[in-house]
Enzyme design. Structure first.
Site, PDB file in Angstrom:
ATOM      1  N   ASP A 155      71.370  23.525  24.695  1.00  0.00           N
ATOM      2  CA  ASP A 155      70.742  23.592  23.380  1.00  0.00           C
ATOM      3  C   ASP A 155      71.782  24.196  22.441  1.00  0.00           C
ATOM      4  O   ASP A 155      71.972  25.410  22.395  1.00  0.00           O
ATOM      5  CB  ASP A 155      69.478  24.453  23.438  1.00  0.00           C
ATOM      6  CG  ASP A 155      68.743  24.526  22.099  1.00  0.00           C
ATOM      7  OD1 ASP A 155      69.359  24.228  21.060  1.00  0.00           O
ATOM      8  OD2 ASP A 155      67.557  24.907  22.099  1.00  0.00           O
ATOM      9  N   HIS A 165      72.717  25.948  17.409  1.00  0.00           N
ATOM     10  CA  HIS A 165      73.464  26.941  16.632  1.00  0.00           C
ATOM     11  C   HIS A 165      74.976  26.759  16.743  1.00  0.00           C
ATOM     12  O   HIS A 165      75.717  27.548  16.151  1.00  0.00           O
ATOM     13  CB  HIS A 165      73.153  28.357  17.134  1.00  0.00           C
ATOM     14  CG  HIS A 165      71.727  28.760  17.087  1.00  0.00           C
ATOM     15  ND1 HIS A 165      71.265  29.950  17.610  1.00  0.00           N
ATOM     16  CD2 HIS A 165      70.635  28.149  16.566  1.00  0.00           C
ATOM     17  CE1 HIS A 165      69.970  30.057  17.425  1.00  0.00           C
ATOM     18  NE2 HIS A 165      69.556  28.963  16.807  1.00  0.00           N
ATOM     19  N   ARG A 176      62.762  -0.317  21.887  1.00  0.00           N
ATOM     20  CA  ARG A 176      63.184  -1.658  21.461  1.00  0.00           C
ATOM     21  C   ARG A 176      64.712  -1.784  21.445  1.00  0.00           C
ATOM     22  O   ARG A 176      65.399  -0.977  20.824  1.00  0.00           O
ATOM     23  CB  ARG A 176      62.637  -1.919  20.062  1.00  0.00           C
ATOM     24  CG  ARG A 176      62.762  -3.344  19.579  1.00  0.00           C
ATOM     25  CD  ARG A 176      62.155  -3.471  18.191  1.00  0.00           C
ATOM     26  NE  ARG A 176      62.096  -4.861  17.748  1.00  0.00           N
ATOM     27  CZ  ARG A 176      61.735  -5.226  16.526  1.00  0.00           C
ATOM     28  NH1 ARG A 176      61.378  -4.314  15.628  1.00  0.00           N
ATOM     29  NH2 ARG A 176      61.708  -6.509  16.198  1.00  0.00           N
TER      30      ARG A 176
END
Length: 388
Positions: A159, A162, A219
């Site tokens: 993650d 920052h 798609r």
């Protein structure tokens, strides 16, 4: 500068003619969504290259980036994801909204990053992903985490909301062998108001293609007959946002260099204040992007910490309380929680509990000001803490 005179800090977000030109370019190309325009594709190539990744996929926001990355890594019902207990709630909710269980673990009291020893202790046969958060732009211990990942056969998901432009031992986020996600929300180090990205390192082309399908309603790019191959959602970034982000990316390195210089000074000044402990560093994280200027006032208690933040704001600083421990929010307990009580989680996360009560952070725009403003900032913090 008088400590009681509010310093003037640069505004955020920042923009100039580069953003204006990009918006006009997106407007006049005649196609405003990614399937017909060129801005999103160009931004993805530029962002991937900047972070040493093979592919980047731009999406609607950082939370969706996490959800999408977790999904392509196989997270779903019956699985667990280890996350730091001290983080913004999206790190947890992205897991929970996929029907998986979030397992919070403690963080290092010096860096505020996930504690590798706590991670190792939390791995079970159900662990599908380990999610370090690079807190305030300081990268987590990627050496220790990579070993845990390899030893247990559990992938990492960074993650990096920052950590735009950050490095670990000279390696950029996309060069560390794991998928990573970014946020472009209004306060982030580069922004289009909202937006996000998933970056894929070398060897993850198949997962990148799967993520593309899932972010575009399942798609394929060339589909003309509504032959949706997989279940998905619409997480596509628009052309206007991408044009702004292309301009933001071009000034990122220069801004990081300024923030790094200012934090070197400000952290020294804050550290000289009785009762104040600035966020620590890690010499292996050789480029910190400084999303926040964070410090602790150990022992202050949550109520007085909140009052301290109010005083700092009244004195002219863009100050905020540190993140609340995710397990101490109502949202955490709505779905996808581990089979243990709040008290049991808190008992194994003492550092998170302490940081959540005594941490303050200042918006990164202060680090784009001059040395005089850094000294004025420290004086204001000193006065405000003394009055506490």
């Amino acid at each position: 500068m008088d400590a009681r005179q509010a310093p003037e800090f640069p505004a955020w977000p920042q923009y100039d003619d580069a953003e204006r030109a990009g918006l006009i370019r997106a407007l006049e190309q005649g196609q405003w969504w990614r399937m017909g325009g060129g801005e999103v594709n160009s931004f993805e190539h530029e962002f991937a290259d900047h972070h040493g990744a093979e592919h980047a996929l731009a999406v609607t926001n950082g939370t969706h980036a996490l959800e999408l990355a977790l999904q392509v890594l196989g997270v779903g019902p019956g699985t667990e994801v280890i996350v730091p207990a001290f983080t913004f709630i999206s790190s947890s909710q992205a897991v929970q909204r996929l029907g998986a269980v979030t397992v919070p673990v403690d963080v290092d009291p010096h860096t505020y990053n996930i504690d590798p020893a706590a991670v190792a202790a939390a791995v079970t046969p159900r662990t599908k992903v380990i999610m370090p958060v690079h807190m305030a732009g300081l990268m987590a211990d990627m050496d220790a985490l990579a070993k845990i990942s390899a030893d247990n056969g559990v992938p990492l998901l960074q993650d990096a909301a920052h950590a735009h432009g950050a490095r670990w031992r000279g390696n950029r986020v996309g060069e560390l062998g794991s998928i990573a996600t970014f946020s472009f929300q209004n306060g982030k180090l580069m922004t289009a108001g909202e937006g996000g990205a998933v970056v894929f390192p070398e060897g993850e082309a198949e997962r990148y293609e799967t993520a593309f399908l899932r972010h575009s309603c399942g798609r394929p790019r060339d589909d003309r007959r509504y032959l949706h191959r997989v279940s998905g959602s619409n997480m596509r970034l628009n052309e206007f946002s991408a044009s702004v982000l292309r301009a933001q990316l071009r000034r990122l390195d220069q801004q990081i260099a300024v923030r790094d210089q200012r934090w070197t000074l400000l952290s020294q000044l804050l550290g000289a204040i009785d009762g104040v402990v600035p966020q620590g560093g890690d010499e292996r994280a050789d480029r910190n992007s400084h999303y926040m200027a964070m410090f602790r006032v150990p022992g202050i208690g949550e109520k007085e910490r909140n009052a301290l933040v109010d005083r700092l704001v009244a004195m002219g600083l863009p100050a905020f309380a540190g993140f609340r421990a995710i397990y101490r929010t109502d949202a955490f307990w709505e779905l996808g929680t581990p089979d243990e009580s709040l008290d049991a989680i808190a008992e194994r996360c003492p550092h998170t509990d302490a940081i959540s009560e005594d941490c303050v952070w200042l918006h990164h725009r202060i680090l784009l000001a001059g040395e005089q403003e850094m000294r004025a900032t420290a004086e204001i913090v000193s006065d405000a803490v003394a009055s506490a």
